[in-house]
Design an enzyme around this catalytic site. Sequence first.
Site, PDB file in Angstrom:
ATOM      1  N   ASP A 134     -79.785  35.223 167.970  1.00 39.94           N
ATOM      2  CA  ASP A 134     -80.242  34.598 166.718  1.00 39.94           C
ATOM      3  C   ASP A 134     -79.072  33.819 166.133  1.00 39.94           C
ATOM      4  O   ASP A 134     -77.924  33.953 166.596  1.00 39.94           O
ATOM      5  CB  ASP A 134     -80.709  35.680 165.719  1.00 39.94           C
ATOM      6  CG  ASP A 134     -81.217  35.078 164.403  1.00 39.94           C
ATOM      7  OD1 ASP A 134     -81.843  34.007 164.436  1.00 39.94           O
ATOM      8  OD2 ASP A 134     -80.976  35.666 163.333  1.00 39.94           O
ATOM      9  N   SER A 135     -79.356  33.033 165.110  1.00 38.23           N
ATOM     10  CA  SER A 135     -78.282  32.296 164.442  1.00 38.23           C
ATOM     11  C   SER A 135     -77.374  33.239 163.655  1.00 38.23           C
ATOM     12  O   SER A 135     -76.243  32.899 163.348  1.00 38.23           O
ATOM     13  CB  SER A 135     -78.891  31.278 163.476  1.00 38.23           C
ATOM     14  OG  SER A 135     -79.708  31.958 162.548  1.00 38.23           O
ATOM     15  N   TYR A 167     -79.356  27.657 161.351  1.00 41.03           N
ATOM     16  CA  TYR A 167     -79.975  26.724 162.297  1.00 41.03           C
ATOM     17  C   TYR A 167     -81.096  25.944 161.594  1.00 41.03           C
ATOM     18  O   TYR A 167     -81.448  24.848 161.997  1.00 41.03           O
ATOM     19  CB  TYR A 167     -80.598  27.489 163.477  1.00 41.03           C
ATOM     20  CG  TYR A 167     -79.645  27.974 164.547  1.00 41.03           C
ATOM     21  CD1 TYR A 167     -78.260  27.934 164.387  1.00 41.03           C
ATOM     22  CD2 TYR A 167     -80.148  28.484 165.746  1.00 41.03           C
ATOM     23  CE1 TYR A 167     -77.409  28.396 165.384  1.00 41.03           C
ATOM     24  CE2 TYR A 167     -79.305  28.934 166.752  1.00 41.03           C
ATOM     25  CZ  TYR A 167     -77.937  28.898 166.570  1.00 41.03           C
ATOM     26  OH  TYR A 167     -77.113  29.350 167.567  1.00 41.03           O
ATOM     27  N   GLY A 168     -81.668  26.577 160.563  1.00 37.12           N
ATOM     28  CA  GLY A 168     -82.891  26.048 159.954  1.00 37.12           C
ATOM     29  C   GLY A 168     -82.772  24.685 159.316  1.00 37.12           C
ATOM     30  O   GLY A 168     -83.776  24.019 159.054  1.00 37.12           O
ATOM     31  N   CYS A 224     -85.183  34.115 167.081  1.00 38.90           N
ATOM     32  CA  CYS A 224     -84.983  33.175 165.985  1.00 38.90           C
ATOM     33  C   CYS A 224     -86.174  32.231 166.028  1.00 38.90           C
ATOM     34  O   CYS A 224     -86.423  31.581 167.055  1.00 38.90           O
ATOM     35  CB  CYS A 224     -83.675  32.423 166.221  1.00 38.90           C
ATOM     36  SG  CYS A 224     -83.394  31.065 165.071  1.00 38.90           S
ATOM     37  N   ASN A 225     -86.928  32.202 164.940  1.00 37.11           N
ATOM     38  CA  ASN A 225     -88.117  31.331 164.920  1.00 37.11           C
ATOM     39  C   ASN A 225     -87.728  29.873 165.064  1.00 37.11           C
ATOM     40  O   ASN A 225     -88.404  29.105 165.752  1.00 37.11           O
ATOM     41  CB  ASN A 225     -88.870  31.522 163.612  1.00 37.11           C
ATOM     42  CG  ASN A 225     -89.593  32.843 163.549  1.00 37.11           C
ATOM     43  OD1 ASN A 225     -90.770  32.918 163.853  1.00 37.11           O
ATOM     44  ND2 ASN A 225     -88.896  33.898 163.170  1.00 37.11           N
ATOM     45  N   THR A 226     -86.626  29.494 164.409  1.00 39.39           N
ATOM     46  CA  THR A 226     -86.202  28.093 164.438  1.00 39.39           C
ATOM     47  C   THR A 226     -85.886  27.671 165.875  1.00 39.39           C
ATOM     48  O   THR A 226     -86.345  26.634 166.353  1.00 39.39           O
ATOM     49  CB  THR A 226     -84.956  27.911 163.551  1.00 39.39           C
ATOM     50  OG1 THR A 226     -85.217  28.512 162.274  1.00 39.39           O
ATOM     51  CG2 THR A 226     -84.604  26.466 163.379  1.00 39.39           C
ATOM     52  N   GLU A 281     -78.066  36.722 154.311  1.00 35.63           N
ATOM     53  CA  GLU A 281     -76.776  36.866 155.010  1.00 35.63           C
ATOM     54  C   GLU A 281     -75.667  37.254 154.037  1.00 35.63           C
ATOM     55  O   GLU A 281     -74.683  37.865 154.408  1.00 35.63           O
ATOM     56  CB  GLU A 281     -76.414  35.571 155.749  1.00 35.63           C
ATOM     57  CG  GLU A 281     -77.303  35.256 156.938  1.00 35.63           C
ATOM     58  CD  GLU A 281     -76.862  35.923 158.256  1.00 35.63           C
ATOM     59  OE1 GLU A 281     -75.661  36.191 158.426  1.00 35.63           O
ATOM     60  OE2 GLU A 281     -77.744  36.156 159.120  1.00 35.63           O
ATOM     61  N   CYS A 315     -89.512  33.805 159.979  1.00 33.38           N
ATOM     62  CA  CYS A 315     -88.061  33.783 160.186  1.00 33.38           C
ATOM     63  C   CYS A 315     -87.650  35.237 160.347  1.00 33.38           C
ATOM     64  O   CYS A 315     -88.116  36.097 159.584  1.00 33.38           O
ATOM     65  CB  CYS A 315     -87.376  33.148 158.982  1.00 33.38           C
ATOM     66  SG  CYS A 315     -85.573  33.297 159.008  1.00 33.38           S
ATOM     67  N   THR A 316     -86.813  35.511 161.336  1.00 34.96           N
ATOM     68  CA  THR A 316     -86.496  36.916 161.623  1.00 34.96           C
ATOM     69  C   THR A 316     -85.627  37.558 160.542  1.00 34.96           C
ATOM     70  O   THR A 316     -85.425  38.765 160.555  1.00 34.96           O
ATOM     71  CB  THR A 316     -85.809  37.041 162.999  1.00 34.96           C
ATOM     72  OG1 THR A 316     -84.713  36.118 163.070  1.00 34.96           O
ATOM     73  CG2 THR A 316     -86.786  36.758 164.118  1.00 34.96           C
ATOM     74  N   HIS A 317     -85.121  36.763 159.608  1.00 31.68           N
ATOM     75  CA  HIS A 317     -84.380  37.351 158.482  1.00 31.68           C
ATOM     76  C   HIS A 317     -85.329  37.940 157.420  1.00 31.68           C
ATOM     77  O   HIS A 317     -84.961  38.868 156.709  1.00 31.68           O
ATOM     78  CB  HIS A 317     -83.529  36.276 157.777  1.00 31.68           C
ATOM     79  CG  HIS A 317     -82.279  35.910 158.500  1.00 31.68           C
ATOM     80  ND1 HIS A 317     -82.267  35.154 159.645  1.00 31.68           N
ATOM     81  CD2 HIS A 317     -80.968  36.202 158.222  1.00 31.68           C
ATOM     82  CE1 HIS A 317     -81.010  34.980 160.030  1.00 31.68           C
ATOM     83  NE2 HIS A 317     -80.214  35.597 159.189  1.00 31.68           N
TER      84      HIS A 317
HETATM   85  N1  DGL Z   1     -83.435  33.805 161.721  1.00 31.73           N
HETATM   86  C1  DGL Z   1     -83.738  32.480 162.020  1.00 31.73           C
HETATM   87  C2  DGL Z   1     -85.209  32.218 162.177  1.00 31.73           C
HETATM   88  O1  DGL Z   1     -85.915  33.120 162.546  1.00 31.73           O
HETATM   89  C3  DGL Z   1     -83.013  31.304 161.495  1.00 31.73           C
HETATM   90  C4  DGL Z   1     -82.255  31.308 160.271  1.00 31.73           C
HETATM   91  C5  DGL Z   1     -81.375  30.094 160.184  1.00 31.73           C
HETATM   92  O2  DGL Z   1     -80.375  30.091 160.889  1.00 31.73           O
HETATM   93  O3  DGL Z   1     -81.704  29.166 159.450  1.00 31.73           O
HETATM   94  O4  DGL Z   1     -85.670  31.118 161.961  1.00 31.73           O
END
Ligand code: DGL
Length: 302
Positions: free
Chosen positions: A12-13, A44-45, A75-77, A157, A190-192
Amino acid sequence: MSHPTDPIFVLDSGLGGLTVVRALLDRLPYERIVYFGDTARLPYGSKTRPTITHFVKQIIGWSERHHPKHVVVACNTASALALPEVRAAFPHIHISGVIEPGARAAAGASGKNEPLIGIIATEATIRSRAYEIAIRKRRQRARLLMTATPLLVPMIEEGRRNDDPLVELALRQYLRQMTRDRIDALVLGCTHYPLLKPAIRRIVGEDVAVIDSAQQCAEDVAARLVEAGTAATMGLMMGPASEDRSRLSAFVTDDPDRLARLGADFLGFGVEAPTLVPPEVLYQQDAGSLGLPAMTVPEISA
Ligand code: DGL
């Protein structure tokens, strides 16, 4: 040729992919997991497809030293933007993402004929329309309401959680239209975001199905391992399944101490001695693949 004792590699990011690690550890008690958080280059988003694809290719190239039997792009992105290109670049590695499992859960979340499904995700994921395409494949008549929620990842984060007033304010703003229009289901794209599930639930109410794709993703990986004949079973272990913390090793591109400190919020246990892999190591690989001379950059344990 992969072997059942090889690890699953999860990337993931940042720390968000640890929500997927938690689900994998629960669902697959005999697997070892190697986690990689690209914390130096998060988020990453807000980045574009070529940049994200480059980062993910670098990380999967690096993962080969662990000989993973399966790579999860947690990571969804990155799943939304990079998966097809990354799979094409590593045809010998089994690679899966989180969008398809999440979309499957969303499509089955409401018994209504035309459910209203909300999706919150990073700007890049929303722009990619990946969820829209994946959900419509399964529920053509679903109505979708999509909102980019870029402030949530930096807040998570930073360690801000459910009772933080900034989190509450951001969520109320972001979810305003969805609550007004009375969505039936909400995809945490988003996995966060599962870290903020209690606050989200407070705002959208108990009747809305809140979908976090981590569990679906773990089911998906379990099925893929069985299909590939690489699932680890009790018979392969020397003794009883070792505890969760010893089945996980973690690597980050910046600030391993922060992972050690915040990892427990995601996992329920602290991450021991995460290892720093400076981004230079990843760029050095690029140089190597171009035949350029490489300098030596050490990896450092926290
Ligand atoms: N956790 C990530 C996701 O699922 C990305 C978060 C990011 O880096 O913007 O999209």
